[in-house]
Design an enzyme around this catalytic site. Structure first.
Site: not given
Ligand code: AMP
Ligand code: MG
Length: 491
Positions: A87, A89, A110, A122-123, A249, A259
Site C-alpha cells: 500500500g 506508505g 509522494k 517515515d512516510g 507493486d 515507481d
Molecule cells: P517502492 O519500492 O519505493 O515502490 O516502495 C515499496 C513499498 O514501501 C510501498 O508500499 C511504499 O509505500 C513503501 N515505502 C517506501 N518508502 C517508504 C517510506 N519512507 N515510508 C513509508 N513507506 C515507504
Molecule cells: Mg512502489
C-alpha cells in the site's frame, strides 16, 4: 486561487481499496519545480498562482480544493517474496482529472507522511530521489516511452534521515492510474473475489474500454496488459533503460513506467548492468527485464483465475498460461518492430531479427556505448564511420555487421540522407546520463540550486535533435565514474 476539476472514480468505485489519510504539513514548503506544460495538459489553471501557493498545494501543506487524499491498498512481490500488505506508505492520491486528450490521469503526492501502510517507514522522501523521478519521467516521456510524470516538486524544509540526513521533498506525480499488479494481488490473496472483480472491471473501463461487456473480458484483460507491457519493456530495452525495482507493486496496469526509484540509463551496453544498491543478485538487471515482466504477468494471471472461471478457477490455468507464455512472442515482435525503425529497415524480412540481435551482441562484446552506437549508425550510413568505430574496443569487429546492414538497406527506395534523418529521429543523442543526473541532484539538494537540473531537463526534452553547445550532454560518464555507479531507492 488555482482550480483543479477533480474527480474521484477510484475512491467511489473501489471503496475497499483505500483509506483516507491527511498529509503531513511540512514546516517550510518551497517550490523546486513546476511543470507548466503538464499543468496545461491537465487543464490546471495555474496562471495566477505564485510559487508559494503551488508549494503549499503540492507539498501537503494545504490540499487543492476538491482533492480527497487517500492511501491506496496493494500487495506485491518484492524481489520475489510476497508482501500481502504494502500500500501507499508515503504516497496519497489526491484525485483524477481529465486531460486535454480526454484521458483520465491521477494526481498523487509522494513523500507526504505516514499512512496505515507505512510499516517502519517515515512516510517521507528525500529531495534527490524525487528530483530523479522528475528528470527520468520527463526523459522517458520525451523519448515516447509511457511514464508517470512530475507535476511539481516542493522542498519541505524538513530533514529526512537516510544513511545520512537529507533535505526532504514532496513530489506531485501524474499517472494514467496507480493500479498495479499488486492491486489485484491484494484482493486475490484475501479471497475477496467481489472486490477483485470490481478492480478488474474498473481497470477495463479505465484502460481497456474496448473489452467491456465481453464474456471473456478477464482473460482478454490479461492479454491486453501483456501486450502493453511487451511494448513498454521493448522500449526500455531499446533506450537502454533500467527500471531498477520491477516488483509487482511497481508494474502499472496502464502500461506506463511507474515507481522507477533506482532507475538509470546504461552507458556501455551490457545485459548484466545493474545500478540499484539493493539489487544484489541482479534480479532486475537490464537483460532480465523482459523475463521479469513475464514473471509479473504470471502473478497477475494467478489473481485472475477466479474471475476467468468462477466455478472452476483451476480450469482456467491452461488458457491463462498460454497468454503468459505468449508474452515472449509479443515482446519479440514489439522489440523487432522497434529495431526495424531504429535500423531504418523497410519492409520485413526473415533475417531482420538476427541482424538486430547480432548488433546488440556486438555492442555487449565490445563494451560500446548503447546510445551513441545506435545514434552513430546514421553517420556511418553517410560515410562517416569514425565516431561509431571509436566506440568499439576492436573497430575491426564492426565491419562484417556493417556490411550486412548496408546490404539489407539496398536496394533503397529513398535517398541515403532521408534514411539517415529517419535514423536520427529514432535514435536519441541525449539521454539522462548518470553523471549528469547526479550533478543536477547534488546541486539541487545540497545547495538548493535547480539550474543544472533545469538545464538538463531542457536538453532531455528534445533528445533527438543535435544542438550546438550541448556536446557535453551527449558524452558517457568517464569510466572511473561509470564503473562504481550506484542508485538508491531513497527509502
Ligand atoms: P517502492 O519500492 O519505493 O515502490 O516502495 C515499496 C513499498 O514501501 C510501498 O508500499 C511504499 O509505500 C513503501 N515505502 C517506501 N518508502 C517508504 C517510506 N519512507 N515510508 C513509508 N513507506 C515507504
Ligand atoms: Mg512502489
Amino acid at each position: 486561487m488555482i482550480r483543479i476539476d477533480f474527480d474521484h472514480s477510484y475512491a467511489r468505485e473501489l471503496p475497499d481499496a483505500w483509506v483516507a489519510v491527511a498529509p503531513d504539513a511540512p514546516p517550510a514548503p518551497a517550490l523546486l519545480y513546476w511543470n507548466a506544460e503538464l499543468a496545461d495538459e491537465l487543464g490546471i489553471a495555474a496562471g495566477q498562482a505564485d510559487a508559494d501557493e503551488l508549494a503549499r498545494l503540492f507539498s501537503g501543506a494545504e490540499l487543492p480544493q476538491g482533492a480527497q487524499a487517500i492511501a491506496q491498498a496493494y500487495a506485491g512481490h518484492q524481489f520475489g517474496g510476497l508482501s500481502p500488505s504494502l500500500g501507499d506508505g508515503r504516497a496519497l492520491l489526491l484525485g483524477e482529472v481529465i486531460d486535454s486528450r480526454g484521458q483520465r490521469r491521477d494526481i498523487a503526492l509522494k513523500g507526504s507522511g505516514r499512512t496505515p501502510f507505512s510499516r517502519r517507514g517515515d512516510g517521507k522522501a528525500a529531495a534527490g530521489p524525487m528530483l530523479r523521478e522528475l528528470i527520468i519521467g520527463e526523459a522517458l516521456a520525451a523519448l515516447g516511452i509511457p511514464a508517470s510524470r512530475a507535476l511539481a516538486v516542493a522542498a519541505t524544509g524538513e530533514t529526512v534521515q537516510r544513511e545520512r540526513p537529507l533535505p526532504g521533498a514532496v513530489l506531485a506525480r501524474v499517472a494514467a492510474s496507480h493500479l498495479r499488479v499488486g492491486t489485484f494481488q491484494y484482493f486475490a490473496i484475501r479471497g475477496e473475489t467481489d472486490a477483485l472483480r470490481r478492480v478488474a472491471d474498473y481497470a477495463i473501463a479505465r484502460h481497456y474500454p474496448e473489452l467491456a461487456g465481453r464474456d471473456d473480458r478477464y482473460l482478454a484483460l490479461l492479454q491486453a496488459i501483456g501486450e502493453r507491457q511487451a511494448d513498454l519493456i521493448a522500449r526500455w530495452m531499446h533506450a537502454g533503460f533500467i527500471h531498477g525495482v520491477m516488483n509487482t507493486d511497481n508494474m502499472a496496469i496502464s502500461g506506463e513506467s511507474l515507481d522507477f526509484g533506482p532507475c538509470a540509463f546504461m552507458d556501455a551496453h551490457h545485459p548484466d548492468t545493474v545500478f540499484s544498491s539493493i539489487d544484489h543478485q541482479g534480479r532486475y538487471a537490464y537483460g532480465n527485464q523482459p523475463a521479469i515482466a513475464q514473471w509479473n504477468l504470471a502473478r497477475l494471471a494467478e489473481t485472475l483465475l477466479p474471475l476467468i472461471a468462477p466455478r472452476d478457477p483451476a480450469g482456467a490455468v491452461p488458457a491463462a498460461t498460454e497468454v503468459v507464455e505468449g508474452f515472449a512472442d509479443r515482446y519479440r515482435e514489439r522489440w523487432l518492430a522497434q529495431a526495424r525503425r531504429k535500423l531504418g529497415l523497410e519492409g520485413e524480412r526473415e533475417e531482420d531479427l538476427a541482424l538486430a540481435r547480432d548488433w546488440q551482441t556486438l555492442l555487449a562484446a565490445q563494451g560500446a556505448d548503447h546510445t551513441l552506437a545506435w545514434r552513430h549508425l546514421a553517420d556511418a550510413l553517410e560515410g562517416r564511420g569514425e565516431a561509431l568505430a571509436a566506440l568499439f574496443a576492436d573497430p575491426e569487429a564492426l565491419a562484417p555487421w556493417l556490411r550486412q546492414w548496408q546490404a539489407r538497406l539496398a536496394p533503397r527506395t529513398r535517398p541515403l540522407a532521408d534514411i539517415a534523418a529517419a535514423l536520427r529521429r529514432e535514435n536519441p543523442l541525449y539521454i539522462a546520463r548518470n553523471h549528469l543526473v547526479e550533478e543536477a541532484l547534488a546541486a539541487a539538494s545540497e545547495n538548493g540550486d535547480m539550474e543544472p537540473a533545469l538545464r538538463l531537463l531542457d536538453v532531455l526534452r528534445q533528445p533527438f535533435a543535435e544542438r550546438a553547445g550541448l556536446a557535453r550532454y551527449a558524452q558517457p560518464a568517464p569510466p572511473h565514474i561509470a564503473a562504481g555507479y550506484r542508485t538508491f531507492c531513497g527509502t
